[in-house]
Write a protein that holds these residues in place. Structure first.
Motif, PDB file in Angstrom:
ATOM      1  N   ALA A 248       0.824  -1.207   0.000  1.00 47.89           N
ATOM      2  CA  ALA A 248       0.000   0.000   0.000  1.00 47.89           C
ATOM      3  C   ALA A 248       0.857   1.257   0.000  1.00 47.89           C
ATOM      4  O   ALA A 248       0.549   2.233  -0.690  1.00 47.89           O
ATOM      5  N   LEU A 249       1.954   1.235   0.762  1.00 49.17           N
ATOM      6  CA  LEU A 249       2.869   2.376   0.747  1.00 49.17           C
ATOM      7  C   LEU A 249       3.409   2.622  -0.659  1.00 49.17           C
ATOM      8  O   LEU A 249       3.510   3.770  -1.113  1.00 49.17           O
ATOM      9  N   ASP A 250       3.735   1.547  -1.344  1.00 47.27           N
ATOM     10  CA  ASP A 250       4.265   1.668  -2.701  1.00 47.27           C
ATOM     11  C   ASP A 250       3.222   2.216  -3.676  1.00 47.27           C
ATOM     12  O   ASP A 250       3.579   2.779  -4.716  1.00 47.27           O
ATOM     13  N   ALA A 251       1.943   2.040  -3.345  1.00 48.33           N
ATOM     14  CA  ALA A 251       0.864   2.490  -4.233  1.00 48.33           C
ATOM     15  C   ALA A 251       0.503   3.956  -4.019  1.00 48.33           C
ATOM     16  O   ALA A 251      -0.252   4.528  -4.811  1.00 48.33           O
ATOM     17  N   VAL A 252       1.031   4.561  -2.956  1.00 48.29           N
ATOM     18  CA  VAL A 252       0.709   5.955  -2.648  1.00 48.29           C
ATOM     19  C   VAL A 252       1.467   6.889  -3.585  1.00 48.29           C
ATOM     20  O   VAL A 252       2.684   6.803  -3.718  1.00 48.29           O
ATOM     21  N   SER A 253       0.748   7.777  -4.237  1.00 43.05           N
ATOM     22  CA  SER A 253       1.344   8.861  -5.020  1.00 43.05           C
ATOM     23  C   SER A 253       0.230   9.806  -5.439  1.00 43.05           C
ATOM     24  O   SER A 253      -0.952   9.443  -5.424  1.00 43.05           O
ATOM     25  N   ALA A 254       0.591  11.018  -5.797  1.00 42.18           N
ATOM     26  CA  ALA A 254      -0.404  11.971  -6.278  1.00 42.18           C
ATOM     27  C   ALA A 254      -1.095  11.394  -7.506  1.00 42.18           C
ATOM     28  O   ALA A 254      -0.446  10.904  -8.425  1.00 42.18           O
ATOM     29  N   GLY A 255      -2.414  11.422  -7.498  1.00 44.47           N
ATOM     30  CA  GLY A 255      -3.195  10.880  -8.595  1.00 44.47           C
ATOM     31  C   GLY A 255      -3.684   9.468  -8.378  1.00 44.47           C
ATOM     32  O   GLY A 255      -4.590   9.005  -9.085  1.00 44.47           O
ATOM     33  N   VAL A 261      -5.213   1.996  -3.619  1.00 44.67           N
ATOM     34  CA  VAL A 261      -4.238   1.865  -2.535  1.00 44.67           C
ATOM     35  C   VAL A 261      -4.732   0.829  -1.531  1.00 44.67           C
ATOM     36  O   VAL A 261      -3.969  -0.018  -1.056  1.00 44.67           O
ATOM     37  N   ASP A 262      -6.018   0.878  -1.231  1.00 46.91           N
ATOM     38  CA  ASP A 262      -6.614  -0.110  -0.333  1.00 46.91           C
ATOM     39  C   ASP A 262      -6.458  -1.522  -0.898  1.00 46.91           C
ATOM     40  O   ASP A 262      -6.079  -2.459  -0.187  1.00 46.91           O
ATOM     41  N   GLU A 263      -6.728  -1.668  -2.187  1.00 49.72           N
ATOM     42  CA  GLU A 263      -6.651  -2.988  -2.816  1.00 49.72           C
ATOM     43  C   GLU A 263      -5.224  -3.519  -2.840  1.00 49.72           C
ATOM     44  O   GLU A 263      -5.003  -4.735  -2.781  1.00 49.72           O
ATOM     45  N   ALA A 264      -4.239  -2.634  -2.906  1.00 47.99           N
ATOM     46  CA  ALA A 264      -2.847  -3.079  -2.886  1.00 47.99           C
ATOM     47  C   ALA A 264      -2.553  -3.865  -1.611  1.00 47.99           C
ATOM     48  O   ALA A 264      -1.894  -4.917  -1.646  1.00 47.99           O
TER      49      ALA A 264
END
Length: 350
Positions: A248-255, A261-264
């Motif tokens: 989930a941390l890796d999925a965080v970014s603007a846009g 992110v939840d699904e990650a």
């Protein structure tokens, strides 16, 4: 206000009021027109309001700052009606505001706004706010480091919470962001297990979920440690949660879309057969309040914006056995996420 068609706005939600004016007291209201802003507070805050508030005129009133603010708005030239935020205004409060108005204005002058005006401004933290949030988060990490030397089997959960909160005050915290969660052994399977008289086990997980308020801004972090030696199943479960959190941390970014992110995180736990044990959203926004938009969960279509500060906190909960949660605070950046809580996350055995 212009875009919303408002000539007047009544602000009563204290975090919104602090954001706009700098006032940190517990009883005030802010009245805003297109030409002026006036903060109303009671006599306890005469000196404090004068010191803290530069963005508005200050008026000290004997009672009812919000009623006085509504009355002032009604007396302003060109203010035909004033908006209020229904999400933070109770029915009883609204009735009180209206009762203070002239009879011919009680029905129509105060109007519920369709969408919050101040809260969206608070979502993206600016260059003044982010260092304050980073400091609060690092204070939490220092607390966790201290607690690793304090925790031992036989202590009561409330002893652990008391020590953590005492040290938080010594480190300069204005208070705790929320009631400290200390859940050990089988109680770690309670996602929001409040500290009790239960004693820490010789063998079992211990979850600490806590945050401090520093300079008005909240921090939030969770770490789960193990007292004794974990079994292979417990170690594997911990590694699964840690992998989910990192995904989930890796999925965080603007846009990024919040549900993605939840699904990650959820996808990792699904592969491990643990998705059913993950019973809450992956995260939420943090700022002047401990829970702010956005919510990072299934069905949440909002996109993350640069400057948002969110939590990433997947967990699993197996009733009667154990629970595990790992949580970090993250600043959303254009290219990813910057973790504000760099405390160790590899399984710690005490």
């Amino acid at each position: 206000m212009t875009r919303a068609g408002l000539s007047g706005l009544l602000v009563t939600h204290l975090p919104d009021l602090r954001y706009l004016s700098g006032f940190t007291g517990s009883n005030a209201a802010l009245a805003v027109t297109r030409r002026a802003a006036r903060l109303f507070a009671d006599g306890r805050y005469t000196a404090q309001a004068a010191e803290e508030v530069q963005a508005a005129q200050v008026e000290i009133v004997p009672t009812g700052p919000a009623v006085a603010a509504a009355q002032w708005l009604a007396a302003q030239h060109g203010v035909d009606f004033a908006g209020f935020d229904p999400a933070v205004t109770s029915v009883a409060e609204l009735a009180r505001f209206k009762a203070g108005l002239p009879s011919h204005l009680r029905r129509s002058f105060l109007s519920a706004i369709a969408a919050p005006l101040v809260q969206p401004l608070r979502l993206q933290k600016d260059e003044d706010e982010l260092p304050l949030m980073a400091e609060a988060a690092l204070t939490g990490c220092k607390l966790f480091d201290h607690m690793l030397g304090f925790i031992r089997p036989g202590l009561r959960e409330i002893d652990v919470a008391a020590e953590l909160e005492y040290q938080a005050r010594r480190m300069g915290a204005e208070g705790m962001s929320f009631e400290t969660i200390v859940a050990s052994g089988a109680r770690s399977a309670l996602p929001h297990g409040r500290a009790t008289q239960a004693r820490l086990p010789r063998n079992g997980f211990l979850t600490l979920d806590f945050g401090v308020i520093l300079n008005g801004y909240c921090s939030d972090m969770t770490r789960t440690v193990y007292l004794g030696g974990p079994k292979a199943e417990e170690r594997a479960a911990y590694e699964a949660v840690l992998e989910a959190e990192q995904a989930a941390l890796d999925a965080v970014s603007a846009g990024a879309i919040c549900e993605d992110v939840d699904e990650a995180a959820r996808g990792v736990l699904r592969k491990e057969g643990l998705a059913e044990a993950f019973s809450h959203s992956t995260g939420h926004g943090v700022g002047l309040e401990i829970h702010e938009p956005p919510r990072i969960g299934a069905g949440q279509k909002n996109r993350l914006l640069a400057g948002m500060v969110v939590t990433i906190e997947p967990g699993i909960y197996l009733p009667g056995r154990f629970g595990i949660r790992i949580e970090d605070m993250v600043v959303v950046t254009r290219n990813g996420g910057q973790v504000l809580t760099p405390a160790p996350k590899a399984l710690i055995e005490l």
